[in-house]
Design a protein around this motif. Structure first.
Motif, short mmCIF file in Angstrom:
data_model
loop_
_atom_site.label_atom_id
_atom_site.label_comp_id
_atom_site.label_asym_id
_atom_site.label_seq_id
_atom_site.Cartn_x
_atom_site.Cartn_y
_atom_site.Cartn_z
N PHE A 193 0.62 -1.29 0.02
CA PHE A 193 -0.06 0.06 0.04
C PHE A 193 0.71 1.28 0.00
N SER A 194 2.00 1.16 0.00
CA SER A 194 2.80 2.50 0.19
C SER A 194 2.71 3.46 -0.83
N PRO A 195 2.06 4.70 -0.83
CA PRO A 195 2.00 5.64 -1.58
C PRO A 195 3.08 6.03 -2.62
N PHE A 196 4.35 6.03 -1.97
CA PHE A 196 5.54 6.29 -2.72
C PHE A 196 5.82 4.95 -3.78
N CYS A 197 5.72 3.86 -3.30
CA CYS A 197 5.96 2.62 -3.74
C CYS A 197 4.89 2.66 -5.17
N LEU A 218 10.30 -4.88 5.12
CA LEU A 218 9.41 -4.60 6.37
C LEU A 218 10.24 -3.36 6.95
N PHE A 219 9.36 -2.49 7.60
CA PHE A 219 10.04 -1.38 8.26
C PHE A 219 11.14 -1.67 9.16
N THR A 220 10.99 -2.87 9.81
CA THR A 220 11.81 -3.31 10.99
C THR A 220 12.92 -4.54 10.25
N ASP A 221 12.70 -4.83 9.07
CA ASP A 221 13.95 -5.40 8.40
C ASP A 221 14.30 -4.92 7.04
N LYS A 222 15.15 -4.07 6.97
CA LYS A 222 15.47 -3.29 5.87
C LYS A 222 16.74 -4.01 5.07
N SER A 223 17.01 -5.28 5.39
CA SER A 223 18.18 -6.10 4.76
C SER A 223 17.96 -6.11 3.26
N SER A 230 17.14 4.14 3.57
CA SER A 230 16.29 3.49 4.78
C SER A 230 14.97 3.61 4.36
N THR A 231 14.62 3.85 3.09
CA THR A 231 13.21 4.10 2.71
C THR A 231 13.16 3.61 1.41
N VAL A 232 11.86 2.88 1.05
CA VAL A 232 11.50 2.32 -0.05
C VAL A 232 10.41 3.28 -0.72
N PRO A 233 10.40 3.46 -1.92
CA PRO A 233 10.88 2.50 -3.03
C PRO A 233 12.36 2.77 -3.12
N VAL A 234 13.01 1.42 -3.60
CA VAL A 234 14.27 1.52 -4.43
C VAL A 234 14.13 0.69 -5.41
N MET A 243 16.79 5.92 -5.46
CA MET A 243 16.18 5.41 -4.11
C MET A 243 15.21 6.29 -3.63
N ASP A 244 14.47 6.96 -4.43
CA ASP A 244 13.25 7.82 -4.10
C ASP A 244 12.27 7.68 -5.14
N SER A 245 11.15 7.84 -4.76
CA SER A 245 9.96 7.79 -6.18
C SER A 245 10.33 8.82 -7.08
N TYR A 246 10.61 9.97 -6.58
CA TYR A 246 10.80 11.03 -7.60
C TYR A 246 11.86 10.92 -8.35
N GLU A 266 5.08 -1.58 16.26
CA GLU A 266 5.52 -0.77 17.26
C GLU A 266 6.38 0.24 16.84
N TYR A 267 7.07 -0.08 15.70
CA TYR A 267 7.95 1.07 15.11
C TYR A 267 7.29 2.09 14.36
N PHE A 268 6.27 1.53 13.72
CA PHE A 268 5.65 2.57 13.13
C PHE A 268 4.65 3.56 13.85
N SER A 283 7.30 5.84 15.75
CA SER A 283 7.83 7.07 14.73
C SER A 283 6.83 7.99 14.40
N ARG A 284 5.94 7.46 14.28
CA ARG A 284 4.86 8.45 13.44
C ARG A 284 4.18 9.33 14.67
N GLU A 285 3.84 8.72 15.76
CA GLU A 285 3.43 9.50 16.84
C GLU A 285 4.04 10.62 17.18
N1 LIG Z 1 10.90 10.62 -0.06
C1 LIG Z 1 10.59 9.13 -0.30
C2 LIG Z 1 9.69 8.62 0.95
C3 LIG Z 1 9.58 7.32 0.93
C4 LIG Z 1 9.09 6.71 2.09
O1 LIG Z 1 8.92 7.64 3.17
N2 LIG Z 1 8.65 5.46 2.22
C5 LIG Z 1 8.26 4.89 3.45
C6 LIG Z 1 7.24 3.73 3.00
S1 LIG Z 1 5.94 4.38 2.72
C7 LIG Z 1 9.57 4.24 4.46
O2 LIG Z 1 10.13 3.34 3.33
N3 LIG Z 1 9.86 4.63 5.31
C8 LIG Z 1 10.81 3.87 5.97
C9 LIG Z 1 10.67 4.37 7.72
O3 LIG Z 1 9.99 5.02 7.92
O4 LIG Z 1 11.55 3.68 8.29
C10 LIG Z 1 10.03 8.88 -1.69
O5 LIG Z 1 9.43 9.52 -2.21
O6 LIG Z 1 10.26 7.84 -1.99
#
Ligand SMILES: N[C@@H](CCC(=O)N[C@@H](CS)C(=O)NCC(=O)O)C(=O)O
Length: 239
Positions: free
Chosen positions: A17-21, A41-46, A54-58, A67-70, A131-133, A136-138
């Motif tokens: 569901f990731s909007p960026f992916c 997974l957020f908690t397994d970025k291997s 540290s984020t997807v999409p890659v 390494m970034d959607s844009y 828990e991580y999500f 980090s988001r709160e």
């Molecule tokens: N600027 C990045 C943002 C990507 C992003 O935030 N992806 C989230 C998934 S929706 C992610 O991988 N987060 C990792 C984390 O929060 O640890 C892009 O547009 O690709």
């Protein structure tokens, strides 16, 4: 080599569901490129240890890594300019204007979507990631998920955020004109994100079939043989 797209998975591997992916998926489809989709997974970025992200999409392909959607849009335009439906972004003026769409989408519209579906999103995320999500988001929201998730506040934000989109789409079928391209994918990433994780409509209790934004959402759902419409939704997959 077949392009490889690293993306986030949810509690079930079919939940992507990731909007960026989704932006990256749609951009690949626009170019007519099939990719191998690798879950993370957020908690397994291997799976993305090979790069400095540290984020997807890659995206990894024969031309390198983006390494970034844009950056994936720019990478695809640079290396596959004429493939499929052609350029995603266009010339330098188009790119400068697209930056506004990106900032508006991420800093205004996305907040409304997030407040609409936050708790459904948390439930769609893999249990190991919750828990991580949440933590980090709160820290980012400055309040608990239970407070951040507020349908009334969300609708207020979305009603305003949708106004410029409706104004544009009253005169043309896609954000990018006669056919979809980068601006459409930037915006639609958040529509499909909310659609996959939640059954709550961003348009309210009843959707107006005459609304140009609803009509655009339907056109986007139909693109590439109904790719977005066919995506499994959280409500279709038992907990
Ligand atoms: N600027 C990045 C943002 C990507 C992003 O935030 N992806 C989230 C998934 S929706 C992610 O991988 N987060 C990792 C984390 O929060 O640890 C892009 O547009 O690709």
């Amino acid at each position: 080599m077949t392009p490889v797209l690293h993306e986030l998975r949810g509690r079930d591997d079919r939940l992507r569901f990731s909007p960026f992916c989704w932006r990256a998926r749609l951009a690949l489809a626009h170019k007519g490129l099939a990719a191998e989709l690798v879950p993370m997974l957020f908690t397994d970025k291997s799976p993305i240890d090979f790069c400095d992200s540290s984020t997807v999409p890659v995206l990894k392909d024969a031309h390198g890594v983006a390494m970034d959607s844009y950056d994936i849009f720019k990478h695809l335009d640079a290396h596959y300019p004429d493939s499929g439906d052609g350029l995603l972004i266009g010339d330098a003026h188009a790119e400068a204007r697209l930056n506004f769409v990106k900032v508006y989408t991420e800093q205004v519209m996305a907040v409304g979507f997030f407040r609409l579906v936050a708790l459904d999103l948390l439930a769609a995320i893999h249990p190991d990631d919750r828990e991580y999500f949440r933590t980090s988001r709160e820290a980012r929201f400055g309040m608990p998920f239970e407070e951040f998730n507020n349908v009334e506040a969300a609708r207020g934000i979305l009603d305003s955020a949708f106004k410029p989109l409706r104004g544009l789409l009253a005169n043309q079928p896609f954000m990018d004109g006669d056919a979809p391209a980068a601006a459409d994918y930037l915006v639609f990433g958040f529509f499909i994100w909310a659609h996959i994780v939640s059954d709550t409509s961003p348009f309210g209790e009843t959707e107006d079939a005459g609304d140009p934004l609803v009509q655009w959402r339907e056109r986007m759902m139909d693109l590439f043989d109904g790719m977005a419409r066919k995506a499994p939704r959280a409500s279709e997959i038992p907990q």
